[in-house]
Design a protein around this motif. Structure first.
Motif, PDB file in Angstrom:
ATOM      1  N   CYS A 175       0.892  -1.202  -0.023  1.00  7.63           N
ATOM      2  CA  CYS A 175      -0.052   0.210   0.076  1.00  7.63           C
ATOM      3  C   CYS A 175       0.701   1.281   0.162  1.00  7.63           C
ATOM      4  N   ALA A 176       1.850   1.238  -0.711  1.00  5.89           N
ATOM      5  CA  ALA A 176       2.805   2.370  -0.818  1.00  5.89           C
ATOM      6  C   ALA A 176       2.061   3.673  -1.664  1.00  5.89           C
ATOM      7  N   PRO A 177       2.264   4.763  -1.259  1.00  9.44           N
ATOM      8  CA  PRO A 177       1.568   6.058  -1.859  1.00  9.44           C
ATOM      9  C   PRO A 177       2.238   5.852  -3.395  1.00  9.44           C
ATOM     10  N   LEU A 178       1.259   6.199  -4.412  1.00 11.03           N
ATOM     11  CA  LEU A 178       1.623   6.656  -5.606  1.00 11.03           C
ATOM     12  C   LEU A 178       1.895   7.956  -6.062  1.00 11.03           C
ATOM     13  N   ALA A 179       3.012   8.595  -6.196  1.00 11.57           N
ATOM     14  CA  ALA A 179       3.129  10.034  -6.547  1.00 11.57           C
ATOM     15  C   ALA A 179       3.047  10.045  -8.005  1.00 11.57           C
ATOM     16  N   GLY A 180       2.640  11.519  -8.396  1.00 12.67           N
ATOM     17  CA  GLY A 180       2.803  11.730  -9.811  1.00 12.67           C
ATOM     18  C   GLY A 180       1.604  11.007 -10.629  1.00 12.67           C
ATOM     19  N   TYR A 181       0.784  10.634 -10.189  1.00  9.86           N
ATOM     20  CA  TYR A 181      -0.511  10.010 -10.891  1.00  9.86           C
ATOM     21  C   TYR A 181      -1.281  11.154 -11.002  1.00  9.86           C
ATOM     22  N   ALA A 182      -2.276  11.087 -12.102  1.00  9.62           N
ATOM     23  CA  ALA A 182      -3.291  12.210 -12.298  1.00  9.62           C
ATOM     24  C   ALA A 182      -4.600  11.448 -11.985  1.00  9.62           C
ATOM     25  N   VAL A 183      -5.656  12.355 -11.238  1.00  9.34           N
ATOM     26  CA  VAL A 183      -6.902  11.868 -11.038  1.00  9.34           C
ATOM     27  C   VAL A 183      -8.119  12.868 -11.631  1.00  9.34           C
ATOM     28  N   TYR A 184      -8.600  12.261 -12.329  1.00  9.05           N
ATOM     29  CA  TYR A 184      -9.635  13.060 -12.935  1.00  9.05           C
ATOM     30  C   TYR A 184     -11.026  13.009 -12.202  1.00  9.05           C
ATOM     31  N   LEU A 185     -11.555  13.930 -11.336  1.00 11.40           N
ATOM     32  CA  LEU A 185     -12.748  13.863 -10.783  1.00 11.40           C
ATOM     33  C   LEU A 185     -13.999  14.634 -11.165  1.00 11.40           C
ATOM     34  N   TRP A 186     -15.068  13.920 -11.452  1.00 11.74           N
ATOM     35  CA  TRP A 186     -16.459  14.711 -11.755  1.00 11.74           C
ATOM     36  C   TRP A 186     -17.694  13.925 -11.053  1.00 11.74           C
ATOM     37  N   HIS A 187     -18.246  15.054 -11.187  1.00 15.18           N
ATOM     38  CA  HIS A 187     -19.971  14.516 -10.353  1.00 15.18           C
ATOM     39  C   HIS A 187     -20.932  15.433 -10.603  1.00 15.18           C
ATOM     40  N   CYS A 188     -22.277  15.137 -10.284  1.00 14.70           N
ATOM     41  CA  CYS A 188     -23.342  15.976 -10.813  1.00 14.70           C
ATOM     42  C   CYS A 188     -23.422  17.241  -9.804  1.00 14.70           C
ATOM     43  N   ASP A 189     -24.313  18.056 -10.157  1.00 11.64           N
ATOM     44  CA  ASP A 189     -24.408  19.334  -9.252  1.00 11.64           C
ATOM     45  C   ASP A 189     -25.593  19.436  -8.178  1.00 11.64           C
ATOM     46  N   ARG A 190     -25.960  20.117  -7.654  1.00  8.68           N
ATOM     47  CA  ARG A 190     -26.990  19.764  -6.511  1.00  8.68           C
ATOM     48  C   ARG A 190     -28.288  19.576  -6.815  1.00  8.68           C
ATOM     49  N   GLN A 191     -28.449  19.515  -8.169  1.00  7.64           N
ATOM     50  CA  GLN A 191     -29.913  19.273  -8.862  1.00  7.64           C
ATOM     51  C   GLN A 191     -29.813  18.023  -9.640  1.00  7.64           C
ATOM     52  N   GLY A 192     -28.773  17.301  -9.390  1.00  7.11           N
ATOM     53  CA  GLY A 192     -28.373  15.997 -10.125  1.00  7.11           C
ATOM     54  C   GLY A 192     -28.106  16.171 -11.729  1.00  7.11           C
ATOM     55  N   LEU A 193     -27.641  17.271 -12.048  1.00  2.00           N
ATOM     56  CA  LEU A 193     -27.177  17.424 -13.592  1.00  2.00           C
ATOM     57  C   LEU A 193     -25.845  17.392 -13.697  1.00  2.00           C
ATOM     58  N   TYR A 194     -25.276  17.039 -14.690  1.00  2.00           N
ATOM     59  CA  TYR A 194     -23.931  17.160 -15.093  1.00  2.00           C
ATOM     60  C   TYR A 194     -23.424  18.166 -16.170  1.00  2.00           C
ATOM     61  N   SER A 195     -22.707  18.932 -16.073  1.00  2.00           N
ATOM     62  CA  SER A 195     -21.826  19.785 -16.758  1.00  2.00           C
ATOM     63  C   SER A 195     -21.527  19.260 -18.215  1.00  2.00           C
ATOM     64  N   LEU A 196     -21.646  19.780 -19.207  1.00  2.00           N
ATOM     65  CA  LEU A 196     -21.449  19.390 -20.818  1.00  2.00           C
ATOM     66  C   LEU A 196     -22.408  18.631 -21.130  1.00  2.00           C
ATOM     67  N   TYR A 197     -23.564  18.090 -20.248  1.00  2.00           N
ATOM     68  CA  TYR A 197     -24.359  17.323 -20.897  1.00  2.00           C
ATOM     69  C   TYR A 197     -25.743  17.586 -20.358  1.00  2.00           C
ATOM     70  N   THR A 198     -26.577  17.358 -19.112  1.00  2.00           N
ATOM     71  CA  THR A 198     -27.867  17.815 -18.896  1.00  2.00           C
ATOM     72  C   THR A 198     -27.624  19.344 -18.216  1.00  2.00           C
ATOM     73  N   ALA A 199     -26.466  19.584 -17.982  1.00  2.00           N
ATOM     74  CA  ALA A 199     -26.122  20.960 -17.770  1.00  2.00           C
ATOM     75  C   ALA A 199     -25.164  21.596 -18.855  1.00  2.00           C
ATOM     76  N   ALA A 200     -25.646  21.711 -20.336  1.00  2.00           N
ATOM     77  CA  ALA A 200     -24.887  21.699 -21.161  1.00  2.00           C
ATOM     78  C   ALA A 200     -23.877  22.769 -21.437  1.00  2.00           C
ATOM     79  N   ALA A 201     -24.426  23.791 -20.970  1.00  2.00           N
ATOM     80  CA  ALA A 201     -23.547  25.180 -21.146  1.00  2.00           C
ATOM     81  C   ALA A 201     -22.351  25.268 -19.904  1.00  2.00           C
ATOM     82  N   GLU A 202     -22.558  24.703 -19.070  1.00  2.00           N
ATOM     83  CA  GLU A 202     -21.701  24.451 -17.957  1.00  2.00           C
ATOM     84  C   GLU A 202     -20.295  23.737 -18.012  1.00  2.00           C
ATOM     85  N   SER A 203     -19.217  23.928 -17.411  1.00  2.00           N
ATOM     86  CA  SER A 203     -18.051  22.914 -17.224  1.00  2.00           C
ATOM     87  C   SER A 203     -17.642  22.738 -15.737  1.00  2.00           C
TER      88      SER A 203
END
Length: 281
Positions: free
Chosen positions: A131-159
């Protein structure tokens, strides 16, 4: 496992419409926003307080880690693997996506996603190296907004609510965001993809893990009690359970425990959370 392989194949083939792992019946399709940048700040919305017990972050001495299960990226990944209204949705090749505060939109809009403040730290570890830490890796995180909408899609004008960070020497990245809303058919969650380097992440290719984080039930109940900030989440949350969720429902108890971040804090001041991400290299 057969279901996950099939979902992963469909996502990679660019057929988001055929993948329902992340979609709810309230989601609608939309077009993709393009070009420009801006950042602002947001403040948490005061509501009754609630706390949950945190767990310590991981280190090279951690021994209780397992590999996180592979999950679908869903129909709204914004990583170039699918389309929305006939256009490829890829936020990873847009300048400004590498950021720790993912609340503002940064392409053609400047909207800041509002909701209960959340700072979440993810610790990447190698399950095949004590379980050694992994340095230099990239993490892409995304999730819906408070209304359950996703930017670029169901909230299309947002990012908003999308961003990339690179792990430090402790294998950690921290994102400032909001607590996600709940939509029909899914347990409240966040998506993430792990890449072995930032260059791989920005190309949207060669992810070493695609998975999801399950929000803790007690915190969901507390946050969603504020019907002004989260107008429809409480009712939708009441209709779903971890066991009936199409993604988390067939995972082992140990997998779900690792996929569920540990929270501390409260609604008024905001929450901090930590989660361990096990990578089998």
């Amino acid at each position: 496992m057969a279901r996950r392989r099939a979902l992963k194949w469909f996502a990679g083939a660019g057929t988001a419409a055929m993948v329902a792992g992340c979609g709810g019946s309230d989601a609608a399709s939309g077009s993709v926003a393009v070009v420009s940048s801006a950042t602002t700040s947001a403040t948490p919305t005061p509501t009754p307080t609630a706390t949950a017990t945190p767990t310590p972050t991981a280190s090279s001495t951690t021994t209780a880690c397992i590999a996180d299960p592979v999950e679908t990226a869903g129909p709204y990944p914004g990583d170039g693997t699918n389309t929305a209204s006939g256009a490829t949705s890829n936020v990873l090749n847009v300048s400004g996506v590498v950021r720790s505060d993912i609340r503002p939109s940064f392409i053609s809009a400047t909207t800041v996603a509002t909701g209960v403040l959340l700072k979440i730290t993810l610790t990447l570890v190698d399950v095949n190296a004590t379980c050694a830490p992994l340095a230099g890796y990239a993490v892409y995180l995304w999730h819906c907004d408070r209304q359950g909408l996703y930017s670029l899609y169901t909230a299309a004008a947002e990012s908003y609510l999308r961003g990339v960070q690179v792990t430090d020497a402790n294998g950690q990245v921290t994102f400032t965001t909001i607590f996600p809303g709940c939509y029909d058919g899914r347990w409240p969650h966040m998506h993430f993809e792990v890449f072995s380097s930032l260059s791989n992440a920005l190309s949207g290719r060669y992810a070493v893990l695609t998975s999801q984080l399950a929000m803790p039930s007690a915190v969901c109940s507390t946050v969603y009690a504020d019907a002004t900030t989260y107008p429809s989440s409480a009712g939708k949350f009441a209709r779903i359970s971890l066991s009936s969720d199409g993604i988390f429902g067939d995972n082992t108890a140990a997998q779900v425990a690792q996929q569920t971040p540990a929270f501390s804090g409260n609604v008024a001041a905001g929450y901090t959370a930590t989660a361990l991400i096990g990578i089998a290299r």
